[in-house]
Enzyme design. Structure first.
Site, PDB file in Angstrom:
ATOM      1  N   ASP A  44       0.634  -1.367   0.264  1.00 31.58           N
ATOM      2  CA  ASP A  44       0.194   0.523   0.074  1.00 31.58           C
ATOM      3  C   ASP A  44       0.877   1.095  -0.324  1.00 31.58           C
ATOM      4  OD1 ASP A  44      -2.049   1.665   0.506  1.00 31.58           O
ATOM      5  OD2 ASP A  44      -1.625   1.869   2.873  1.00 31.58           O
ATOM      6  N   ASP A 104      -7.300  -2.304   4.265  1.00 28.32           N
ATOM      7  CA  ASP A 104      -6.377  -3.208   4.083  1.00 28.32           C
ATOM      8  C   ASP A 104      -6.840  -4.537   3.626  1.00 28.32           C
ATOM      9  OD1 ASP A 104      -5.511  -0.882   1.803  1.00 28.32           O
ATOM     10  OD2 ASP A 104      -4.010  -1.389   3.237  1.00 28.32           O
ATOM     11  N   ASP A 118      -0.945  -0.267   5.961  1.00 29.42           N
ATOM     12  CA  ASP A 118      -1.298  -0.276   7.330  1.00 29.42           C
ATOM     13  C   ASP A 118      -2.925  -0.959   8.219  1.00 29.42           C
ATOM     14  OD1 ASP A 118      -3.041   1.597   6.169  1.00 29.42           O
ATOM     15  OD2 ASP A 118      -2.014   3.375   6.339  1.00 29.42           O
TER      16      ASP A 118
END
Lengths: 615, 72
Positions: A318, A509, A505
């Site tokens: 990410d 996600d 993080d």
């Protein structure tokens, strides 16, 4: 524990005291007193083993090492090998004693490593200090943490400034500055000052407790290697027992060996058949690896993650907050009819009162600014304010268009636009700074065998491309929704034979963290959904922990495999030797407890992280 | 309900597994897990806390006299 220390050494000592004269008398052929002494030695030293074996028989579940030891030592007595019978029992007890010591030492080493939770808190009420159990402190209680003390519960600082050593949680040694309003996590140490703070979690929900909980229950999720060894020993023990029976019965039938000799060898087989050394060797290694990683702020949810993480080929990241700091800064200025300094000055002045991340970044970049008046903040679009005698607008394309400002055709995309008195004067592009260690961490990952790297981001194309180019990422996709990320990740997983790592993080996600072969959530134990979905959590947001994680996992796995190979091959070798009458029962006992001790000591190496090359 | 105990004195993971199965086999106990290394015993049961503790203690004592359990 007390019982063990008082009981076992005493039994061993008493056994030895009786055994030595007994053995001497036996060799002098003074048979009757020798037999008496040796029988007593066996009864006293082996009493614990005999009793536990009886308990096993009563449960109809007796194929354990104690039962096998009983059969072996009593059997030795029956065939007239009195000295051997007692010696084997004593040797076994001594071995077991060392085995317990070794396990105890490893347990303590790991417990010390994880001993990050103070038991008490200093509560302030009506100006009085009183120390109470951390367990009994309710949310919202005002507590005092002095310099050098550990924070007992997650709290928010109310007064005082100090620094916070978070190394127990994160493995990072750089202290963090804390001031009123900062959140401080339990397990961290306050240094250089005292702070008064208000607790925000109970002990059970506090960071340190949750980390411990995670680490302690990690052992319950079995690794492949562990399941293998458990399965192996399930067949191994009965198989060796069957061999022992054949060994005792078959050679005498064909007159190959006298019954006494074949029974002796069979008894040695029984000792080797004990499964303990096998089943202890592997989980010990993983526990060492889990504990060692935890002390560096890498938390595993289970032993099963090690093998996947050690063979990753794709690393998917990410962007915001993972590869970058999640903190904006000005990357380029595109003035139009004014100079760069003036553009920044006007924008920074207009943003004077704003605390938006974009405003903060522009203000940091500007060398000077003045106080603006008549500030209108237009949520989500920008600011209009009076700077000197001009009306300045700073914001999105939409904002400027709504103010009837004409924009030239070649304005940079995804930037912040500035207009003075209705005339476009330039654009400012911003980007998120890449973390300092990101480049090196990625290089190390490549050196460790990662073949392709990806960024999947929700951010705009320009920002993602620049980070991707800066870090030498192989492929990137921008402007993705969480679902879009998930689909692309699935595609990457399906089109590769190696394992795929996803690092995020953890805020939105969760699906990707769960779907990847290895999902690593970075930056704390704060988010439940991330912990839930990830396979491992890196408590700090330091990317160098990623190669550390891969190295640690490989090392742990290697040690576990060493232990498997060592334990199984020693056992098989000893079986072979014993069946040709080399070594005898002594060697058999070594193959049981000796191997266990060596495997445990070897396993403890997993606690140490291999050192980084060239550092 | 989950009940947690500290358990010391178990010889090896193999024994831990046997003891856990033994406890699991008792009426009213839904599941039992013993973590050999962290020395934790976790029982899931619909019974009252004292009943669970009594069963766990009895089974541990019947297994080996070196084993000690305490509630955590």
């Amino acid at each position: 524990m007390k019982k063990l220390l008082l009981g076992e050494p005493f039994r061993i000592a008493a056994g030895l005291v009786l055994f030595i004269p007994g053995a001497v008398l036996h060799f002098l052929n003074i048979d009757i007193p020798a037999l008496i002494l040796l029988s007593l030695a066996l009864l006293i030293s082996g009493s614990g083993v005999f009793l536990d074996a009886l308990r096993g028989i009563r449960r109809l579940d007796f194929l354990d090492e104690k039962f096998l030891m009983c059969i072996a030592s009593i059997g030795a007595f029956v065939i007239g090998e009195y000295v051997e019978g007692v010696a084997v029992m004593l040797f076994f007890l001594v071995g077991e004693y060392f085995e317990h010591r070794a396990v105890g030492r490893s347990r303590n080493a790991i417990k010390t490593l994880l001993d990050i939770c103070p038991d008490t808190a200093t509560v302030l009420s009506d100006g009085e200090e009183c120390v109470i159990d951390a367990e009994d402190v309710e949310v919202g209680t005002v507590i005092l943490v002095r310099a050098g003390e550990r924070v007992p519960l997650d709290s928010v600082v109310e007064s005082g400034t100090a620094e916070l050593d978070t190394s127990a949680l994160t493995g990072e040694h750089l202290p963090r500055r804390i001031e009123p309003g900062s959140l401080i996590e339990s397990g961290c140490v306050v240094i250089g000052g005292a702070v008064v703070c208000r607790t925000v979690h109970t002990l059970e929900q506090s960071s340190a407790t949750r980390i411990l909980e995670l680490v302690e229950s990690a052992e319950e999720r079995k690794s492949r290697e562990e399941s293998f060894i458990t399965k192996f020993s399930r067949y191994y023990t009965p198989a060796v027992i069957v061999l022992a029976i054949l060994m005792a019965a078959v050679p005498p039938i064909f007159n190959l060996l006298p019954l006494r000799d074949s029974v002796y060898r069979a008894l040695s087989f029984l000792v080797v058949s004990c499964p303990c050394a096998l089943v202890i060797s592997v989980p010990m290694a993983f526990f060492g690896g889990i504990g060692g990683a935890a002390s560096r702020g890498i938390l595993y949810k289970g032993g099963n993650t090690f093998s996947a993480i050690s063979r990753i080929e794709n690393a998917v990241f990410d962007k915001t907050g993972t590869l970058t700091r999640g903190e904006l800064s000005v990357s380029a200025l595109h003035p139009c009819g004014v100079d760069e300094e003036e553009l920044l000055y006007l924008a920074a002045s207009a943003e004077f009162g704003s605390t938006h991340p974009i405003a903060e970044a522009i203000k940091r970049a500007a060398r000077s600014r003045s106080r603006s008046q008549d500030i209108e903040e237009i949520g989500g679009a920008g600011v209009v304010a009076t700077v000197g005698d001009a009306r300045v607008a700073v914001g999105t394309e939409k904002l400027l268009l709504s103010l009837d400002v004409a924009l030239p055709d070649d304005v940079p995309a995804g930037a912040v636009y500035v207009a003075r008195d209705g005339v476009y004067i330039g654009a400012i592009t911003l980007f998120d700074t890449v973390k300092d260690e990101a480049r090196e961490a990625l290089q190390e990952l490549r050196a460790l065998g990662v073949k392709r790297t990806y960024i999947l981001s929700g951010d705009n194309e320009a920002a993602v491309r620049s980070v991707s180019e800066e870090l030498g990422i192989d492929e990137y996709r921008a402007e993705l929704t969480p679902e879009g990320k998930f689909e692309l990740l699935e595609h990457i997983i399906d089109s590769s034979s190696g394992a795929t790592l996803f690092v995020g993080d953890g805020i939105n996600d969760a699906p990707s963290l769960a779907r990847a072969d290895v999902g690593i959530a970075m930056g704390g134990v704060g988010s439940d959904s991330a912990i839930e979905a990830a396979d491992a959590v890196i408590v700090s947001d330091n990317l160098s922990r990623l190669p550390d994680t891969v190295r640690g996992a490989r090392r742990t796995l290697t040690i576990a495999k060493e232990n498997i190979v060592f334990a199984i091959s020693v056992k098989l070798l000893v079986l072979l030797l014993v069946s040709f009458d080399i070594g005898g029962m002594w060697l058999a006992v070594f193959a049981d407890v000796g191997v266990a001790v060596i495997a445990i000591l070897n396993a403890m190496r997993a606690m140490k992280l291999p050192s980084r090359k060239n550092k | 309900m989950k009940f947690k105990f500290n358990v010391t004195g178990i010889d090896c993971p193999n024994c831990a597994g046997k003891l856990a199965r033994q406890i699991e086999g008792k009426e009213g106990i839904d599941s039992c897990q013993i973590n050999f290394i962290s020395e934790r015993l976790t029982v899931e049961s619909g019974l009252a806390a004292e009943e669970v503790a009594a069963i766990v203690e009895k089974e541990c004592r019947a297994f080996s006299k070196d084993i000690e359990v305490t509630k955590r």
